[in-house]
Design a protein around this motif. Structure first.
Motif, PDB file in Angstrom:
ATOM      1  N   ARG A 124       8.122   9.661 -10.526  1.00  0.00           N
ATOM      2  CA  ARG A 124       7.105   8.606 -10.395  1.00  0.00           C
ATOM      3  C   ARG A 124       5.758   9.036 -10.956  1.00  0.00           C
ATOM      4  NH1 ARG A 124       9.222   6.740  -4.466  1.00  0.00           N
ATOM      5  NH2 ARG A 124      10.619   5.104  -5.195  1.00  0.00           N
ATOM      6  N   GLN A 125       5.508  10.343 -10.985  1.00  0.00           N
ATOM      7  CA  GLN A 125       4.262  10.795 -11.622  1.00  0.00           C
ATOM      8  C   GLN A 125       4.341  10.609 -13.134  1.00  0.00           C
ATOM      9  OE1 GLN A 125       2.681  14.624 -10.362  1.00  0.00           O
ATOM     10  NE2 GLN A 125       3.704  14.419  -8.393  1.00  0.00           N
ATOM     11  N   ASN A 157       9.769  11.813  -6.612  1.00  0.00           N
ATOM     12  CA  ASN A 157       8.300  11.871  -6.582  1.00  0.00           C
ATOM     13  C   ASN A 157       7.735  12.423  -7.885  1.00  0.00           C
ATOM     14  OD1 ASN A 157       8.255  10.807  -3.980  1.00  0.00           O
ATOM     15  ND2 ASN A 157       8.454  12.835  -3.061  1.00  0.00           N
ATOM     16  N   LEU A 163      -4.898  -1.347  -4.978  1.00  0.00           N
ATOM     17  CA  LEU A 163      -5.825  -0.226  -4.820  1.00  0.00           C
ATOM     18  C   LEU A 163      -5.896   0.121  -3.343  1.00  0.00           C
ATOM     19  CD1 LEU A 163      -8.822  -1.104  -7.159  1.00  0.00           C
ATOM     20  CD2 LEU A 163      -6.886   0.401  -7.588  1.00  0.00           C
ATOM     21  N   PHE A 164      -6.277   1.385  -3.060  1.00  0.00           N
ATOM     22  CA  PHE A 164      -6.423   1.801  -1.668  1.00  0.00           C
ATOM     23  C   PHE A 164      -7.819   1.387  -1.204  1.00  0.00           C
ATOM     24  CE2 PHE A 164      -3.708   5.321  -3.549  1.00  0.00           C
ATOM     25  CZ  PHE A 164      -2.539   4.620  -3.332  1.00  0.00           C
ATOM     26  N   TYR A 207      -2.204   9.941   3.567  1.00  0.00           N
ATOM     27  CA  TYR A 207      -3.414   9.714   2.771  1.00  0.00           C
ATOM     28  C   TYR A 207      -3.738   8.238   2.585  1.00  0.00           C
ATOM     29  CZ  TYR A 207      -2.919  14.625   1.538  1.00  0.00           C
ATOM     30  OH  TYR A 207      -2.806  15.982   1.598  1.00  0.00           O
ATOM     31  N   VAL A 208      -2.747   7.387   2.733  1.00  0.00           N
ATOM     32  CA  VAL A 208      -2.987   5.984   2.406  1.00  0.00           C
ATOM     33  C   VAL A 208      -2.811   5.050   3.608  1.00  0.00           C
ATOM     34  CG1 VAL A 208      -2.187   4.035   1.002  1.00  0.00           C
ATOM     35  CG2 VAL A 208      -2.421   6.302  -0.023  1.00  0.00           C
ATOM     36  N   LYS A 211      -4.273  15.876  -4.512  1.00  0.00           N
ATOM     37  CA  LYS A 211      -3.207  16.133  -3.542  1.00  0.00           C
ATOM     38  C   LYS A 211      -1.860  16.427  -4.193  1.00  0.00           C
ATOM     39  CE  LYS A 211      -6.194  15.060  -0.365  1.00  0.00           C
ATOM     40  NZ  LYS A 211      -6.980  16.147   0.232  1.00  0.00           N
ATOM     41  N   LEU A 212      -1.611  15.851  -5.367  1.00  0.00           N
ATOM     42  CA  LEU A 212      -0.306  16.065  -5.996  1.00  0.00           C
ATOM     43  C   LEU A 212      -0.394  17.081  -7.126  1.00  0.00           C
ATOM     44  CD1 LEU A 212       0.938  12.376  -6.155  1.00  0.00           C
ATOM     45  CD2 LEU A 212       1.799  14.175  -4.665  1.00  0.00           C
ATOM     46  N   ARG A 246      -5.944   4.686 -12.580  1.00  0.00           N
ATOM     47  CA  ARG A 246      -5.318   5.519 -11.554  1.00  0.00           C
ATOM     48  C   ARG A 246      -3.939   6.005 -12.026  1.00  0.00           C
ATOM     49  NH1 ARG A 246      -4.149   2.869  -5.705  1.00  0.00           N
ATOM     50  NH2 ARG A 246      -2.646   1.681  -6.912  1.00  0.00           N
ATOM     51  N   GLN A 269       0.836  -1.198   0.000  1.00  0.00           N
ATOM     52  CA  GLN A 269       0.000   0.000   0.000  1.00  0.00           C
ATOM     53  C   GLN A 269       0.872   1.251   0.000  1.00  0.00           C
ATOM     54  OE1 GLN A 269      -3.480   0.657   0.095  1.00  0.00           O
ATOM     55  NE2 GLN A 269      -3.525  -1.394  -0.744  1.00  0.00           N
ATOM     56  N   ASN A 321      -9.701   6.489  -5.478  1.00  0.00           N
ATOM     57  CA  ASN A 321      -8.361   6.001  -5.763  1.00  0.00           C
ATOM     58  C   ASN A 321      -7.701   6.843  -6.845  1.00  0.00           C
ATOM     59  OD1 ASN A 321      -7.058   3.203  -4.826  1.00  0.00           O
ATOM     60  ND2 ASN A 321      -9.257   3.174  -4.427  1.00  0.00           N
ATOM     61  N   LEU A 337      -7.236  10.858  -5.776  1.00  0.00           N
ATOM     62  CA  LEU A 337      -6.310  11.193  -4.680  1.00  0.00           C
ATOM     63  C   LEU A 337      -5.054  11.910  -5.179  1.00  0.00           C
ATOM     64  CD1 LEU A 337      -5.836  10.897  -1.598  1.00  0.00           C
ATOM     65  CD2 LEU A 337      -4.532   8.842  -2.103  1.00  0.00           C
ATOM     66  N   GLY A 338      -4.406  11.298  -6.167  1.00  0.00           N
ATOM     67  CA  GLY A 338      -3.189  11.909  -6.696  1.00  0.00           C
ATOM     68  C   GLY A 338      -3.473  13.227  -7.418  1.00  0.00           C
ATOM     69  N   GLN A 385      -5.998   3.868   6.830  1.00  0.00           N
ATOM     70  CA  GLN A 385      -6.331   2.447   6.967  1.00  0.00           C
ATOM     71  C   GLN A 385      -5.935   1.926   8.345  1.00  0.00           C
ATOM     72  OE1 GLN A 385      -5.392  -0.139   3.516  1.00  0.00           O
ATOM     73  NE2 GLN A 385      -4.607   1.708   2.591  1.00  0.00           N
ATOM     74  N   ARG A 400       3.604   5.608  -3.084  1.00  0.00           N
ATOM     75  CA  ARG A 400       4.847   6.221  -3.545  1.00  0.00           C
ATOM     76  C   ARG A 400       4.934   6.177  -5.063  1.00  0.00           C
ATOM     77  NH1 ARG A 400       8.906   7.496   0.133  1.00  0.00           N
ATOM     78  NH2 ARG A 400       9.513   8.729  -1.662  1.00  0.00           N
ATOM     79  N   SER A 401       4.406   5.106  -5.667  1.00  0.00           N
ATOM     80  CA  SER A 401       4.487   4.967  -7.118  1.00  0.00           C
ATOM     81  C   SER A 401       3.647   6.000  -7.848  1.00  0.00           C
ATOM     82  CB  SER A 401       4.026   3.570  -7.543  1.00  0.00           C
ATOM     83  OG  SER A 401       5.032   2.647  -7.237  1.00  0.00           O
ATOM     84  N   ILE A 402       2.600   6.486  -7.191  1.00  0.00           N
ATOM     85  CA  ILE A 402       1.796   7.534  -7.816  1.00  0.00           C
ATOM     86  C   ILE A 402       2.531   8.865  -7.740  1.00  0.00           C
ATOM     87  CG2 ILE A 402      -0.376   8.824  -7.602  1.00  0.00           C
ATOM     88  CD1 ILE A 402      -1.633   6.246  -6.588  1.00  0.00           C
ATOM     89  N   GLY A 403       3.468   8.964  -6.813  1.00  0.00           N
ATOM     90  CA  GLY A 403       4.252  10.194  -6.704  1.00  0.00           C
ATOM     91  C   GLY A 403       4.168  10.846  -5.334  1.00  0.00           C
ATOM     92  N   PHE A 404       3.497  10.180  -4.382  1.00  0.00           N
ATOM     93  CA  PHE A 404       3.448  10.728  -3.026  1.00  0.00           C
ATOM     94  C   PHE A 404       4.791  10.545  -2.337  1.00  0.00           C
ATOM     95  CE2 PHE A 404      -1.160  10.169  -3.556  1.00  0.00           C
ATOM     96  CZ  PHE A 404      -1.580  11.414  -3.115  1.00  0.00           C
TER      97      PHE A 404
END
Lengths: 232, 242
Positions: free
Chosen positions: B76-77, B73, B88-89, A148-149, B104-105, B149, A131, B97, B100-101, A153, A136-140
Motif C-alpha cells: 500500500r505504500q 502494508n 484527510l485526517f 494514529y488516526v 511513523k512508517l 499525502r 478514516q 496529514n 504522519l506516514g 479522533q 490503511r491505504s497509506i500503509g499503516f
C-alpha cells in the motif's frame, strides 16, 4: 433547639488539617484510579476490536459486572476477597503499604474503566470507516491506523463523556471510607465525632466536594472548546 | 506492473466484477469510465486489497496480492490511493496529514518529513496552507492535500477513485491540473472518473465498464473513431462533450 452554627470550630487546628489531609487523599485516590481507568478502558476497547469472539465476550462480561454490581460490593471484593486469595507475603506487603488505598484505587479504577471503554467505543463508532481505510491505504497496519488516526479522533469525541466519568469517579471515592481509606468523607466523620459539630463538618465537606466538582466541569467545557475541530 | 486476471467479485449474490482482465504497464495512464455501479471503483479497490475478490487474480509487479507472502502494508505504500471523499485526517494539519506516514512508517525525522511534505505541497500549489486544518480547506484544496499525502510515500502507481466527483465545478480544474502534471511526469495511474475531457487528454487507454464487465477498451483516438454506434459512444454523448 438552640443549635449554634459555628463553622469556625471545625476549621481550626487539627480539624482543619484533617480536612486537608482527607481532601489530598481523595484527590490522590481519584488520580490513581483515573489513570488505571483510562489505561484499562483503552485496553478493553482494543481487545474488544480483535475479531476473536471469546475476547469480545470477556469484555462484555467485564463491562456488565462493573456496571451492575454495586460499587461498594466491588470495593469489598477487592479489600476482603482478593487478598485472601494471595500468598501470605503478598498479603503482608499489602498490609504494610496502605493496602486499603491501593485496593480502593484498583476497585474504583476498574469499575470506571467499564464506563470509559463504553465511551471510547461510542467515540470510535462515530469515526467514519473511511478514516480507517484511508490510514490503511497509506500503509499503516491495524494498530497504526487505530493509534494514529482513529483513536485520536475518537478520544476527542469521547472527552465530554469522559469528563463526566471523572466527576463520577471523584464522587465515588467517598465509598472508600467503608474500608478505612482516610479520604475526605472518612476524615469528616472523624471531625464530626470529635467535635459533635455534625452540620458544620459536613458543610465543609460539601463545599470541598462542590469546589472540586465545579473545577472538573470547568475543565470539561474548556477542553471541549479547545478540542473542537473547526470546519468551514 | 498491475495485471487483472479474470477477476470476479460478488456482494452476496450480486456479481459486481465479472471476468475482468487487463494490464497496466509502467508509466501508463488508464482511465476507467462507465455508469455508476458498473464496478470501476470496486476494481481499483481490489488492487490494494481494500476489496477482496472471489475469483481470478490481481498482480502487482507479478506478485499475487492475495498471496500470504505479500506484505499488504508495504504494498500500500507503493500504491497510492486517492478517495472521492478525500479522507484527510481532520485532527492533523495539512502538513501533519502528509508527515504522519513519513515519520511513523518511513522513520524520517520530523525535520526531514516536514521538508519532504513541503515539496509535495509545493507540487500541488498549497505551501501556504501547510499549517491549516483540513476543516478549513476547500474541497479542491483537501483533494490536492490528499494527493500530496499519497505522493509523499513515493508510490510507483497512483489510483484515483473519482477524485473530482465531490467537488464544485470550479474546483475540478485545480485537481485535474495536478493529476495531469503527475501523468506528464511519467507516473503510472489508474483513474476512475467522469471527466471525459481529462480522459481524452491524458489516457493511454480508456476502459469502459458496465455491469461489472470491461466491455470496451482503446486509446482515446481509437474510441473516438469507432464510437459512433458503440455503447461507449452512447455513454460519452450522454456525459457530454469534454
Amino acid at each position: 433547639m438552640g443549635y449554634v452554627f459555628d463553622i469556625g470550630s471545625v476549621l481550626t487546628g487539627k480539624y482543619l488539617d484533617w480536612f486537608l489531609i482527607g481532601l489530598a487523599t481523595t484527590l490522590a485516590l481519584t488520580a490513581v484510579a483515573w489513570c488505571l481507568a483510562m489505561a484499562m478502558g483503552i485496553i478493553l476497547t482494543l481487545v474488544r476490536m480483535i475479531p476473536f469472539p471469546p475476547l469480545g465476550w470477556f469484555v462484555a462480561l467485564y463491562v456488565e459486572y462493573h456496571r451492575n454490581v454495586p460499587l461498594l460490593v466491588q470495593i469489598f471484593v477487592w479489600y476482603f476477597g482478593v487478598p485472601s486469595l494471595l500468598p501470605r507475603p503478598a498479603r503482608q506487603w499489602i498490609n504494610a503499604h496502605h493496602g486499603e488505598f491501593l485496593l480502593a484505587a484498583i476497585a474504583l479504577g476498574l469499575a470506571a474503566a467499564a464506563y470509559v471503554a463504553e465511551d471510547i467505543r461510542s467515540g470510535i463508532r462515530s469515526i467514519p470507516k473511511a478514516q480507517y481505510e484511508s490510514a490503511r491505504s497509506i500503509g499503516f497496519g491495524y494498530l497504526g491506523a487505530m493509534g494514529y488516526v482513529v483513536l485520536p479522533q475518537a478520544l476527542r469525541i469521547a472527552v465530554p463523556p469522559l469528563i463526566n466519568q471523572t466527576l463520577l469517579l471523584f464522587k465515588n471515592t467517598s465509598l472508600a471510607m467503608a474500608i478505612g481509606v482516610g479520604e475526605l468523607t472518612y476524615r469528616t466523620r472523624e471531625v464530626e465525632s470529635y467535635t459533635f459539630k455534625t452540620f458544620e463538618a459536613f458543610a465543609v465537606a460539601t463545599a470541598l466536594y462542590l469546589a472540586i466538582s465545579f473545577g472538573i466541569m470547568a475543565l470539561g467545557s474548556w477542553s471541549g472548546q479547545r478540542l473542537r475541530l473547526e470546519t468551514r | 506492473m498491475i495485471r487483472f486476471e479474470n477477476v470476479d467479485k460478488w456482494f452476496g449474490t450480486l456479481q459486481v466484477l465479472a471476468g475482468i482482465s487487463g494490464e497496466v504497464r509502467r508509466g501508463e495512464v488508464k482511465v476507467l469510465v462507465g455508469p455508476s455501479g458498473s464496478g470501476k471503483s470496486t476494481l481499483i479497490r481490489t488492487v490494494t486489497r481494500l476489496e477482496t475478490i472471489q475469483g481470478g487474480r490481481v498482480l502487482v509487479d507479478d506478485a499475487d496480492i492475495a498471496s500470504r507472502s505479500v506484505d499488504i502494508n508495504r504494498l500500500r505504500q507503493r500504491v497510492g490511493f486517492v478517495f472521492q471523499a478525500y479522507n484527510l485526517f481532520p485532527h492533523l494539519s495539512a502538513l501533519g496529514n502528509i508527515t504522519l506516514g513519513l515519520t511513523k512508517l518511513r522513520g524520517l525525522s520530523k525535520a526531514a518529513a516536514r521538508e519532504r511534505a513541503m515539496e509535495e505541497l509545493a507540487r500541488v500549489g498549497l505551501t501556504e496552507k501547510a499549517d491549516e486544518m483540513p476543516g478549513l480547506l476547500s474541497g479542491g484544496q483537501k483533494q490536492r492535500v490528499a494527493i500530496a499525502r499519497s505522493l509523499a510515500m513515493d508510490p510507483q502507481v497512483m489510483l484515483f477513485d473519482e477524485p473530482t466527483s465531490a467537488l464544485d465545478p470550479e474546483m475540478v480544474g485545480e485537481v485535474l491540473a495536478a493529476m495531469k502534471r503527475l501523468a506528464a511526469g511519467g507516473m503510472t495511474m489508474i483513474c476512475v472518473t467522469h471527466e471525459i475531457g481529462f480522459a481524452r487528454e491524458v489516457a493511454d487507454e480508456i476502459w469502459f465498464m458496465e455491469a461489472g464487465r470491461l466491455i470496451e477498451r482503446g486509446s482515446p483516438a481509437e474510441l473516438a473513431s469507432s464510437q459512433a454506434g458503440s455503447r461507449l459512444g452512447a455513454f460519452l454523448r450522454k456525459v457530454g462533450p469534454g
